[in-house]
Design a protein around this motif. Structure first.
Motif, PDB file in Angstrom:
ATOM      1  N   GLU A 101       0.822  -1.220  -0.016  1.00  0.00           N
ATOM      2  CA  GLU A 101      -0.132   0.120   0.028  1.00  0.00           C
ATOM      3  C   GLU A 101       0.915   1.470   0.196  1.00  0.00           C
ATOM      4  O   GLU A 101       1.804   1.223   0.802  1.00  0.00           O
ATOM      5  CB  GLU A 101      -0.962  -0.091   1.161  1.00  0.00           C
ATOM      6  CG  GLU A 101      -1.903   1.194   1.374  1.00  0.00           C
ATOM      7  CD  GLU A 101      -2.801   1.265   0.266  1.00  0.00           C
ATOM      8  OE1 GLU A 101      -2.376   2.189  -0.520  1.00  0.00           O
ATOM      9  OE2 GLU A 101      -3.856   0.997   0.349  1.00  0.00           O
ATOM     10  N   ARG A 102       0.782   2.127  -0.868  1.00  0.00           N
ATOM     11  CA  ARG A 102       1.569   3.492  -1.004  1.00  0.00           C
ATOM     12  C   ARG A 102       0.738   4.447  -0.399  1.00  0.00           C
ATOM     13  O   ARG A 102       1.173   5.753   0.124  1.00  0.00           O
ATOM     14  CB  ARG A 102       1.754   3.924  -2.522  1.00  0.00           C
ATOM     15  CG  ARG A 102       2.632   2.836  -3.160  1.00  0.00           C
ATOM     16  CD  ARG A 102       2.982   3.492  -4.654  1.00  0.00           C
ATOM     17  NE  ARG A 102       3.647   2.454  -5.399  1.00  0.00           N
ATOM     18  CZ  ARG A 102       4.820   2.400  -5.455  1.00  0.00           C
ATOM     19  NH1 ARG A 102       5.594   3.223  -4.823  1.00  0.00           N
ATOM     20  NH2 ARG A 102       5.532   1.348  -6.202  1.00  0.00           N
ATOM     21  N   ARG A 103      -0.773   4.309  -0.287  1.00  0.00           N
ATOM     22  CA  ARG A 103      -1.385   5.282   0.178  1.00  0.00           C
ATOM     23  C   ARG A 103      -0.906   5.851   1.643  1.00  0.00           C
ATOM     24  O   ARG A 103      -1.024   4.977   2.584  1.00  0.00           O
ATOM     25  CB  ARG A 103      -2.847   5.106   0.310  1.00  0.00           C
ATOM     26  CG  ARG A 103      -3.818   6.184   0.620  1.00  0.00           C
ATOM     27  CD  ARG A 103      -5.334   5.652   0.525  1.00  0.00           C
ATOM     28  NE  ARG A 103      -6.206   6.897   0.445  1.00  0.00           N
ATOM     29  CZ  ARG A 103      -7.375   7.181   0.826  1.00  0.00           C
ATOM     30  NH1 ARG A 103      -7.888   6.050   1.472  1.00  0.00           N
ATOM     31  NH2 ARG A 103      -8.108   8.158   0.736  1.00  0.00           N
ATOM     32  N   PRO A 104      -0.501   7.098   2.074  1.00  0.00           N
ATOM     33  CA  PRO A 104      -0.361   7.218   3.613  1.00  0.00           C
ATOM     34  C   PRO A 104      -1.510   6.999   4.345  1.00  0.00           C
ATOM     35  O   PRO A 104      -2.395   6.981   4.335  1.00  0.00           O
ATOM     36  CB  PRO A 104       0.016   8.668   3.264  1.00  0.00           C
ATOM     37  CG  PRO A 104       0.091   9.306   1.881  1.00  0.00           C
ATOM     38  CD  PRO A 104      -0.750   8.144   1.141  1.00  0.00           C
ATOM     39  N   ALA A 105      -0.857   6.338   5.704  1.00  0.00           N
ATOM     40  CA  ALA A 105      -1.641   5.789   6.634  1.00  0.00           C
ATOM     41  C   ALA A 105      -2.644   6.984   7.199  1.00  0.00           C
ATOM     42  O   ALA A 105      -3.781   6.823   7.285  1.00  0.00           O
ATOM     43  CB  ALA A 105      -0.779   5.317   7.811  1.00  0.00           C
ATOM     44  N   GLU A 106      -2.393   8.089   6.974  1.00  0.00           N
ATOM     45  CA  GLU A 106      -3.324   9.367   7.338  1.00  0.00           C
ATOM     46  C   GLU A 106      -4.427   9.492   6.595  1.00  0.00           C
ATOM     47  O   GLU A 106      -5.481  10.314   6.698  1.00  0.00           O
ATOM     48  CB  GLU A 106      -2.387  10.672   7.872  1.00  0.00           C
ATOM     49  CG  GLU A 106      -1.908  11.149   6.779  1.00  0.00           C
ATOM     50  CD  GLU A 106      -0.322  10.819   6.484  1.00  0.00           C
ATOM     51  OE1 GLU A 106       0.367  11.434   5.450  1.00  0.00           O
ATOM     52  OE2 GLU A 106       0.335   9.751   7.020  1.00  0.00           O
ATOM     53  N   ARG A 107      -4.247   8.933   5.280  1.00  0.00           N
ATOM     54  CA  ARG A 107      -5.208   9.049   4.450  1.00  0.00           C
ATOM     55  C   ARG A 107      -6.295   7.895   4.442  1.00  0.00           C
ATOM     56  O   ARG A 107      -7.407   8.180   3.852  1.00  0.00           O
ATOM     57  CB  ARG A 107      -4.815   9.140   2.870  1.00  0.00           C
ATOM     58  CG  ARG A 107      -3.754  10.369   2.900  1.00  0.00           C
ATOM     59  CD  ARG A 107      -4.131  11.548   2.274  1.00  0.00           C
ATOM     60  NE  ARG A 107      -5.478  11.770   1.365  1.00  0.00           N
ATOM     61  CZ  ARG A 107      -5.769  12.245   0.202  1.00  0.00           C
ATOM     62  NH1 ARG A 107      -4.468  12.427  -0.233  1.00  0.00           N
ATOM     63  NH2 ARG A 107      -7.003  12.448  -0.230  1.00  0.00           N
ATOM     64  N   CYS A 108      -5.980   7.078   5.248  1.00  0.00           N
ATOM     65  CA  CYS A 108      -6.838   5.881   5.196  1.00  0.00           C
ATOM     66  C   CYS A 108      -7.899   5.921   6.297  1.00  0.00           C
ATOM     67  O   CYS A 108      -7.903   6.642   7.222  1.00  0.00           O
ATOM     68  CB  CYS A 108      -5.971   4.515   5.553  1.00  0.00           C
ATOM     69  SG  CYS A 108      -4.791   4.270   4.419  1.00  0.00           S
TER      70      CYS A 108
END
Length: 108
Positions: A101-108
């Motif tokens: 997963e490349r999506r930053p954790a804060e965006r999840c």
């Protein structure tokens, strides 16, 4: 719109850009079905493999094709969910590896 119609609509557009649908048609149709469901649910086609915040602005980076597809396909030959792949991935001339997963954790 059903999965087959969405497939036909997106196929030519994406292939011109060098992105191909996964040759595993069961997986491809399943993922396209998830996009259709998300469009009905949220009003936009966000990635069926990621949790949505139900806010188009907050989910902008995961509206398919997501912001991470290009880097994923360049590095791994496949996007995170495996819907879009390179021709080498489909031809099995490169290994099929896990795409983190490349999506930053804060965006999840």
């Amino acid at each position: 719109m059903n999965e087959k119609q969405l497939y036909e609509q997106l196929k030519t557009i994406n292939e011109r850009q060098g992105y191909f649908f996964n040759r595993d048609m069961d997986a491809t149709m399943f993922l396209l079905g998830g996009l259709i469901t998300n469009r009905q649910r949220y009003g936009y086609m966000c990635c069926p493999c990621r949790p949505a915040k139900e806010d188009a602005e907050a989910d902008r980076d995961i509206i398919c094709p997501c912001d991470y597809r290009e880097a994923d396909v360049l590095e791994f030959g496949s996007c995170y969910c495996g819907l879009y792949v390179s021709s080498a991935w489909n031809d099995e001339t490169i290994p099929h590896r896990y795409v983190p997963e490349r999506r930053p954790a804060e965006r999840c």
